[in-house]
Design a protein around this motif. Structure first.
Motif, PDB file in Angstrom:
ATOM      1  N   LEU A 115       0.814  -1.218   0.000  1.00  0.00           N
ATOM      2  CA  LEU A 115       0.000   0.000   0.000  1.00  0.00           C
ATOM      3  C   LEU A 115       0.844   1.264   0.000  1.00  0.00           C
ATOM      4  CD1 LEU A 115      -2.900   1.127   0.118  1.00  0.00           C
ATOM      5  CD2 LEU A 115      -2.702   1.089   2.608  1.00  0.00           C
ATOM      6  N   ARG A 116       1.908   1.307   0.778  1.00  0.00           N
ATOM      7  CA  ARG A 116       2.728   2.523   0.893  1.00  0.00           C
ATOM      8  C   ARG A 116       3.368   2.945  -0.431  1.00  0.00           C
ATOM      9  NH1 ARG A 116       5.566  -1.263   3.936  1.00  0.00           N
ATOM     10  NH2 ARG A 116       7.404  -2.060   2.861  1.00  0.00           N
ATOM     11  N   MET A 117       3.467   2.016  -1.385  1.00  0.00           N
ATOM     12  CA  MET A 117       4.040   2.343  -2.694  1.00  0.00           C
ATOM     13  C   MET A 117       3.058   3.117  -3.581  1.00  0.00           C
ATOM     14  SD  MET A 117       5.860  -1.346  -3.463  1.00  0.00           S
ATOM     15  CE  MET A 117       5.723  -1.093  -5.206  1.00  0.00           C
ATOM     16  N   TYR A 118       1.777   3.163  -3.165  1.00  0.00           N
ATOM     17  CA  TYR A 118       0.744   3.721  -4.028  1.00  0.00           C
ATOM     18  C   TYR A 118      -0.058   4.841  -3.378  1.00  0.00           C
ATOM     19  CZ  TYR A 118       1.907  -0.317  -6.833  1.00  0.00           C
ATOM     20  OH  TYR A 118       2.584  -1.240  -7.590  1.00  0.00           O
ATOM     21  N   VAL A 119       0.505   5.540  -2.415  1.00  0.00           N
ATOM     22  CA  VAL A 119      -0.195   6.655  -1.765  1.00  0.00           C
ATOM     23  C   VAL A 119      -0.586   7.682  -2.832  1.00  0.00           C
ATOM     24  CG1 VAL A 119       0.023   8.551  -0.104  1.00  0.00           C
ATOM     25  CG2 VAL A 119       0.920   6.278   0.456  1.00  0.00           C
ATOM     26  N   GLY A 120      -1.869   8.060  -2.808  1.00  0.00           N
ATOM     27  CA  GLY A 120      -2.392   9.004  -3.785  1.00  0.00           C
ATOM     28  C   GLY A 120      -2.938   8.353  -5.043  1.00  0.00           C
ATOM     29  N   ARG A 121      -2.816   7.034  -5.156  1.00  0.00           N
ATOM     30  CA  ARG A 121      -3.284   6.324  -6.350  1.00  0.00           C
ATOM     31  C   ARG A 121      -4.461   5.417  -6.019  1.00  0.00           C
ATOM     32  NH1 ARG A 121       1.120   3.434  -9.539  1.00  0.00           N
ATOM     33  NH2 ARG A 121      -0.730   2.965 -10.792  1.00  0.00           N
ATOM     34  N   LYS A 122      -5.167   4.996  -7.059  1.00  0.00           N
ATOM     35  CA  LYS A 122      -6.306   4.099  -6.890  1.00  0.00           C
ATOM     36  C   LYS A 122      -5.804   2.682  -6.640  1.00  0.00           C
ATOM     37  CE  LYS A 122     -10.031   4.490  -9.440  1.00  0.00           C
ATOM     38  NZ  LYS A 122     -11.015   4.363 -10.541  1.00  0.00           N
ATOM     39  N   VAL A 123      -6.324   2.075  -5.577  1.00  0.00           N
ATOM     40  CA  VAL A 123      -5.923   0.717  -5.191  1.00  0.00           C
ATOM     41  C   VAL A 123      -7.167  -0.125  -4.905  1.00  0.00           C
ATOM     42  CG1 VAL A 123      -3.695   1.435  -4.229  1.00  0.00           C
ATOM     43  CG2 VAL A 123      -5.712   1.351  -2.745  1.00  0.00           C
ATOM     44  N   ARG A 124      -6.953  -1.443  -4.844  1.00  0.00           N
ATOM     45  CA  ARG A 124      -8.009  -2.357  -4.418  1.00  0.00           C
ATOM     46  C   ARG A 124      -7.388  -3.340  -3.439  1.00  0.00           C
ATOM     47  NH1 ARG A 124      -9.982  -3.839  -9.716  1.00  0.00           N
ATOM     48  NH2 ARG A 124     -11.791  -4.663  -8.640  1.00  0.00           N
ATOM     49  N   ALA A 125      -8.133  -3.615  -2.372  1.00  0.00           N
ATOM     50  CA  ALA A 125      -7.643  -4.535  -1.343  1.00  0.00           C
ATOM     51  C   ALA A 125      -8.814  -5.317  -0.774  1.00  0.00           C
ATOM     52  CB  ALA A 125      -6.948  -3.761  -0.223  1.00  0.00           C
ATOM     53  N   VAL A 126      -8.534  -6.536  -0.365  1.00  0.00           N
ATOM     54  CA  VAL A 126      -9.521  -7.326   0.369  1.00  0.00           C
ATOM     55  C   VAL A 126      -9.103  -7.304   1.827  1.00  0.00           C
ATOM     56  CG1 VAL A 126     -10.488  -9.627   0.737  1.00  0.00           C
ATOM     57  CG2 VAL A 126     -10.119  -8.793  -1.585  1.00  0.00           C
ATOM     58  N   ILE A 127     -10.084  -7.025   2.685  1.00  0.00           N
ATOM     59  CA  ILE A 127      -9.817  -7.014   4.126  1.00  0.00           C
ATOM     60  C   ILE A 127     -10.791  -7.940   4.843  1.00  0.00           C
ATOM     61  CG2 ILE A 127      -8.916  -4.667   4.130  1.00  0.00           C
ATOM     62  CD1 ILE A 127     -11.718  -3.952   5.533  1.00  0.00           C
ATOM     63  N   GLN A 128     -10.353  -8.389   5.996  1.00  0.00           N
ATOM     64  CA  GLN A 128     -11.256  -9.066   6.932  1.00  0.00           C
ATOM     65  C   GLN A 128     -11.724  -7.980   7.893  1.00  0.00           C
ATOM     66  OE1 GLN A 128      -9.531 -12.291   9.124  1.00  0.00           O
ATOM     67  NE2 GLN A 128     -11.366 -12.602  10.345  1.00  0.00           N
ATOM     68  N   VAL A 129     -13.027  -7.740   7.924  1.00  0.00           N
ATOM     69  CA  VAL A 129     -13.564  -6.681   8.781  1.00  0.00           C
ATOM     70  C   VAL A 129     -13.408  -7.100  10.242  1.00  0.00           C
ATOM     71  CG1 VAL A 129     -15.622  -5.373   9.408  1.00  0.00           C
ATOM     72  CG2 VAL A 129     -15.194  -5.959   7.000  1.00  0.00           C
ATOM     73  N   ILE A 130     -12.745  -6.252  11.028  1.00  0.00           N
ATOM     74  CA  ILE A 130     -12.546  -6.502  12.457  1.00  0.00           C
ATOM     75  C   ILE A 130     -13.583  -5.728  13.262  1.00  0.00           C
ATOM     76  CG2 ILE A 130     -10.934  -6.367  14.399  1.00  0.00           C
ATOM     77  CD1 ILE A 130     -10.138  -8.387  12.162  1.00  0.00           C
ATOM     78  N   ARG A 131     -13.699  -4.416  12.984  1.00  0.00           N
ATOM     79  CA  ARG A 131     -14.692  -3.603  13.699  1.00  0.00           C
ATOM     80  C   ARG A 131     -14.930  -2.297  12.953  1.00  0.00           C
ATOM     81  NH1 ARG A 131      -9.924  -3.143  16.353  1.00  0.00           N
ATOM     82  NH2 ARG A 131      -9.165  -1.054  16.786  1.00  0.00           N
ATOM     83  N   SER A 132     -15.992  -1.634  13.350  1.00  0.00           N
ATOM     84  CA  SER A 132     -16.353  -0.332  12.794  1.00  0.00           C
ATOM     85  C   SER A 132     -16.295   0.685  13.920  1.00  0.00           C
ATOM     86  CB  SER A 132     -17.768  -0.402  12.206  1.00  0.00           C
ATOM     87  OG  SER A 132     -18.155   0.862  11.749  1.00  0.00           O
ATOM     88  N   GLU A 133     -15.645   1.813  13.650  1.00  0.00           N
ATOM     89  CA  GLU A 133     -15.514   2.877  14.658  1.00  0.00           C
ATOM     90  C   GLU A 133     -15.899   4.210  14.038  1.00  0.00           C
ATOM     91  OE1 GLU A 133     -11.471   2.817  16.000  1.00  0.00           O
ATOM     92  OE2 GLU A 133     -11.715   0.945  17.088  1.00  0.00           O
ATOM     93  N   GLY A 134     -17.153   4.602  14.190  1.00  0.00           N
ATOM     94  CA  GLY A 134     -17.612   5.909  13.727  1.00  0.00           C
ATOM     95  C   GLY A 134     -17.344   6.199  12.267  1.00  0.00           C
ATOM     96  N   GLY A 135     -17.752   5.315  11.385  1.00  0.00           N
ATOM     97  CA  GLY A 135     -17.570   5.525   9.954  1.00  0.00           C
ATOM     98  C   GLY A 135     -16.244   5.057   9.411  1.00  0.00           C
ATOM     99  N   ILE A 176     -13.680   1.730   9.142  1.00  0.00           N
ATOM    100  CA  ILE A 176     -13.617   0.279   9.301  1.00  0.00           C
ATOM    101  C   ILE A 176     -12.171  -0.109   9.585  1.00  0.00           C
ATOM    102  CG2 ILE A 176     -13.969  -1.957   8.163  1.00  0.00           C
ATOM    103  CD1 ILE A 176     -16.578  -0.420   8.665  1.00  0.00           C
ATOM    104  N   ILE A 177     -11.978  -0.880  10.624  1.00  0.00           N
ATOM    105  CA  ILE A 177     -10.669  -1.441  10.946  1.00  0.00           C
ATOM    106  C   ILE A 177     -10.691  -2.871  10.440  1.00  0.00           C
ATOM    107  CG2 ILE A 177      -9.000  -1.979  12.762  1.00  0.00           C
ATOM    108  CD1 ILE A 177      -9.703   1.042  12.471  1.00  0.00           C
ATOM    109  N   GLY A 178      -9.707  -3.209   9.618  1.00  0.00           N
ATOM    110  CA  GLY A 178      -9.673  -4.545   9.049  1.00  0.00           C
ATOM    111  C   GLY A 178      -8.280  -5.122   9.065  1.00  0.00           C
ATOM    112  N   LYS A 179      -8.208  -6.394   8.686  1.00  0.00           N
ATOM    113  CA  LYS A 179      -6.934  -7.089   8.581  1.00  0.00           C
ATOM    114  C   LYS A 179      -6.703  -7.379   7.105  1.00  0.00           C
ATOM    115  CE  LYS A 179      -6.642 -11.193  10.418  1.00  0.00           C
ATOM    116  NZ  LYS A 179      -6.389 -12.378  11.254  1.00  0.00           N
ATOM    117  N   SER A 180      -5.576  -6.925   6.587  1.00  0.00           N
ATOM    118  CA  SER A 180      -5.255  -7.151   5.183  1.00  0.00           C
ATOM    119  C   SER A 180      -4.852  -8.610   4.973  1.00  0.00           C
ATOM    120  CB  SER A 180      -4.137  -6.209   4.727  1.00  0.00           C
ATOM    121  OG  SER A 180      -2.926  -6.546   5.354  1.00  0.00           O
ATOM    122  N   THR A 181      -4.708  -8.992   3.718  1.00  0.00           N
ATOM    123  CA  THR A 181      -4.395 -10.396   3.424  1.00  0.00           C
ATOM    124  C   THR A 181      -2.986 -10.787   3.830  1.00  0.00           C
ATOM    125  OG1 THR A 181      -3.821  -9.786   1.142  1.00  0.00           O
ATOM    126  CG2 THR A 181      -6.074 -10.571   1.559  1.00  0.00           C
TER     127      THR A 181
END
Length: 118
Positions: A26-46, A48-53
């Protein structure tokens, strides 16, 4: 005999493809369009905290969809830091998902086979 009547999709926009990423990439693409799959851990006020692959914590910002999220979600959006994505598109991927295979896909899509992924 193969038909030569192939018609490419009319509405397919390839001008700004979303790069397949895990947290490490992810850090290689700051400012660019990316796609990622996450495991949803929790939601905190809009947010989402997740775990990446690759088993690291990833923060997803932006308006979560109005529908309930499944355990695994693909997000497409702008990498706004090396640890977060501002999501534009949310897609439920269900409650079971092969994170190892997706993580390997991220590596291939950013390595020697990068040219195959637009």
């Amino acid at each position: 005999m193969m038909s030569s009547n192939f018609q490419p999709p009319i509405n397919m926009d390839t001008s700004n493809p979303a790069v397949f990423v895990n947290m490490e990439l992810l850090r290689m693409y700051v400012g660019r369009k990316v796609r990622a799959v996450i495991q949803v851990i929790r939601s905190e006020g809009g947010v989402i905290i997740g775990k990446s692959t690759d088993e690291q914590q990833l923060v997803i910002k932006g308006n979560p969809p109005s529908f309930p999220l499944t355990t695994f979600v693909e997000v497409i959006g702008i990498a706004d830091s090396g640890q977060s994505i501002r999501a534009e598109i949310w897609t439920n991927f269900g409650d079971t998902f092969d994170t190892y295979a997706y993580n390997q896909l991220c590596r291939l899509a950013n390595g020697e086979y990068k040219y195959l992924f637009l």
